[in-house]
Every structure is written in C-alpha cells, then in structure tokens.
Design a protein around this motif. Structure first.
Motif, short mmCIF file in Angstrom:
data_model
loop_
_atom_site.label_atom_id
_atom_site.label_comp_id
_atom_site.label_asym_id
_atom_site.label_seq_id
_atom_site.Cartn_x
_atom_site.Cartn_y
_atom_site.Cartn_z
N LEU A 57 19.23 -25.36 21.99
CA LEU A 57 19.31 -26.23 20.83
C LEU A 57 18.70 -27.59 21.16
O LEU A 57 18.61 -27.97 22.33
N PRO A 58 18.28 -28.36 20.16
CA PRO A 58 17.73 -29.68 20.43
C PRO A 58 18.73 -30.55 21.20
O PRO A 58 19.94 -30.50 20.93
N GLY A 59 18.22 -31.31 22.14
CA GLY A 59 19.09 -32.21 22.89
C GLY A 59 19.11 -31.86 24.37
O GLY A 59 18.25 -31.14 24.89
N SER A 60 20.11 -32.39 25.03
CA SER A 60 20.20 -32.27 26.48
C SER A 60 20.92 -30.99 26.91
O SER A 60 21.47 -30.25 26.08
N VAL A 61 20.94 -30.78 28.23
CA VAL A 61 21.72 -29.67 28.79
C VAL A 61 23.19 -29.83 28.40
O VAL A 61 23.85 -28.88 27.97
N GLU A 62 23.70 -31.04 28.53
CA GLU A 62 25.10 -31.28 28.17
C GLU A 62 25.35 -30.98 26.69
O GLU A 62 26.37 -30.38 26.33
N GLN A 107 27.80 -23.15 40.59
CA GLN A 107 27.91 -21.82 41.18
C GLN A 107 26.66 -20.97 40.92
O GLN A 107 26.31 -20.12 41.73
N CYS A 108 25.99 -21.21 39.80
CA CYS A 108 24.78 -20.43 39.54
C CYS A 108 23.51 -21.20 39.94
O CYS A 108 22.41 -20.86 39.52
N GLY A 109 23.68 -22.26 40.76
CA GLY A 109 22.54 -22.92 41.36
C GLY A 109 21.93 -24.05 40.57
O GLY A 109 20.81 -24.47 40.83
N LEU A 110 22.68 -24.58 39.60
CA LEU A 110 22.16 -25.67 38.77
C LEU A 110 22.93 -26.97 39.00
O LEU A 110 22.96 -27.83 38.13
N ASP A 170 22.16 -29.46 40.69
CA ASP A 170 21.30 -30.64 40.72
C ASP A 170 20.59 -30.89 39.39
O ASP A 170 19.81 -31.83 39.28
N LYS A 171 20.86 -30.06 38.42
CA LYS A 171 20.21 -30.23 37.12
C LYS A 171 20.94 -31.31 36.33
O LYS A 171 22.12 -31.19 36.02
N GLY A 187 14.28 -19.37 33.79
CA GLY A 187 15.47 -19.03 34.56
C GLY A 187 16.59 -20.03 34.39
O GLY A 187 17.77 -19.66 34.36
N GLU A 188 16.25 -21.31 34.26
CA GLU A 188 17.28 -22.33 34.02
C GLU A 188 17.92 -22.13 32.65
O GLU A 188 19.14 -22.25 32.50
#
Length: 240
Positions: free
Chosen positions: A87-92, A117-120, A122-123, A135-136
């Motif tokens: 959706l539009p916007g940030s990861v959060e 836990q799934c390797g994100l 640092d995102k 993948g992200e």
C-alpha cells in the motif's frame, strides 16, 4: 470446503477444477502440489474469500461462507501472495494496516521481532514500501498477515523471490509460529524439498481434481496415482 469447483472456458475444458472436498485440520500444515495450470493459486484465493467458487461451499467454524462478513473471514484466514501489493506509504504504514482495518492494537514489538527473524531487522520502517525488492515485499506481507494471528495461513509461493538464507529464515519463522500459535497452513510451493520440510500433509492436484491427500513422507515415498508418480519423477516440469 465441499464440492468446490471453478469453471473454465478455454482449452476445451469445462472446469479448472471441480468436486474438491477437503478440510484443513486445526494445526495442520499442508503442502499443495501439482503441475502448472491446476489452479492451486486460484484455490487459495477462493479459500481466502478473494475469489468466488462457481460451485460448492466453504465453511469456517462450521458456518458457511455466506454467514460471514468478508472482513471477519479474512482476519481468520489470511492469504499471502507471491507478488504482494504494498500500500502507499512506508513499511511501518503497511504493517499497521491490519490493525487499522480490523480495529485492534498494533503490536509493534511483535512486528519488529518478526521482521528481524525473517532477515529484515535492518530495514528502516520509514522506507518507501513500493521501493522494496520482491523478496522484501514477500516478507513484509507475511509479517503483516501474522500480526492478525490468523487461524489459517494461505501461502502462495511466498519464498520464490528469496535467496537461500532468507528462505530458510522464513521457513524457521513459520515453524516457530506454528509451534507457538498452532496456526494451520496451506502452502503452495514449487520447491519439493521445501514442501517436504514444512508440511505434515500433501494435497496433490491433477486433472482438475484433488487426487491425493497423504501424510507428507508417505506421499514422497509412495505416491498412489500415476500422475503423482510422474510428477515426482520430473519435478522440473511439474511444480509451478
């Protein structure tokens, strides 16, 4: 699901599949396998109330689908797509969406733990979600669904865009989630090794029907039907 069918008007076939009757057991982990074109993704979307069957009926908690509001059904049965929409916007913003839509508190600590836990880990949460790699996006979409704590997860090739380490991290995350939350899973995967390691049961689709339902190890060791035997002999041609 009872006598589920989806009609098809191409290639001389009247149905994509028909007469699919099966139940996803509490806590069950199912790998849904079959050759390309059998309708595995379509079946997941039907179970998730994102597509309609042309025949048959779905049940959840012994109630037919027409007695459920779609939003309530989808909070309990979550579909995670191979190519998820951000959706539009940030990861959060994307992670908070489920809380906003379903009017429940946002579990920020859980969200951060699942992302790590799934390797994100640092995102940055303020990263533009539309600029994530494939993948992200797959992993953010999975975490977004887990935050609903669904009863059933419908997983549609959700590690197809991941490298080996990230794929293994997601598989381990889902094993631990299953052990803690007892969430049932119906997982379409093109990776037979993955199917064998993440499931207790295999559903095998061929010729427009659900041909086999077997414990995973028994299916891989001794498939019943010629179609399944051929499928396991030539996996590079069979699993999509």
């Amino acid at each position: 699901m009872e006598s589920i069918g989806k009609r098809l008007s191409i290639m001389g076939r009247s149905h994509l599949f028909q007469q699919l009757t099966a139940a996803i057991g509490s806590k069950e982990r199912i790998a849904l396998l079959g050759a390309s074109g059998q309708g595995k993704s379509t079946l997941l979307r039907i179970v998730g109330q994102l597509d309609r069957p042309d025949e048959g009926e779905l049940y959840l908690e012994n109630r037919p689908s027409n007695q459920w509001k779609p939003q309530d059904w989808r909070s309990k049965v979550c579909y995670v797509a191979q190519q998820p929409i951000m959706l539009p916007g940030s990861v959060e913003d994307n992670l908070r969406t489920v809380s906003t839509l379903h009017r429940r508190p946002f579990e920020a600590e859980l969200a951060r733990a699942l992302m790590a836990q799934c390797g994100l880990q640092d995102k940055a949460w303020q990263s533009n979600a539309s600029e994530l790699s494939g993948g992200e996006k797959q992993r953010v979409a999975l975490v977004r669904s887990l935050l609903l704590r669904p009863r059933v997860l419908l997983l549609d090739e959700i590690t197809s865009a991941l490298d080996q380490n990230s794929k293994q991290a997601v598989e381990q995350l889902l094993r631990e989630w299953h052990a803690a939350e007892e969430t049932a899973m119906l997982w379409v995967t093109h990776d037979l090794q993955q199917a064998r390691s993440v499931s207790d049961t295999v559903w095998f689709m061929a010729e427009g029907m659900l041909m086999e339902r077997q414990p995973t190890e028994l299916f891989f060791r001794q498939p019943i039907t010629p179609a399944a035997q051929q499928f396991l002999q030539w996996p590079e041609e069979g699993v999509v």
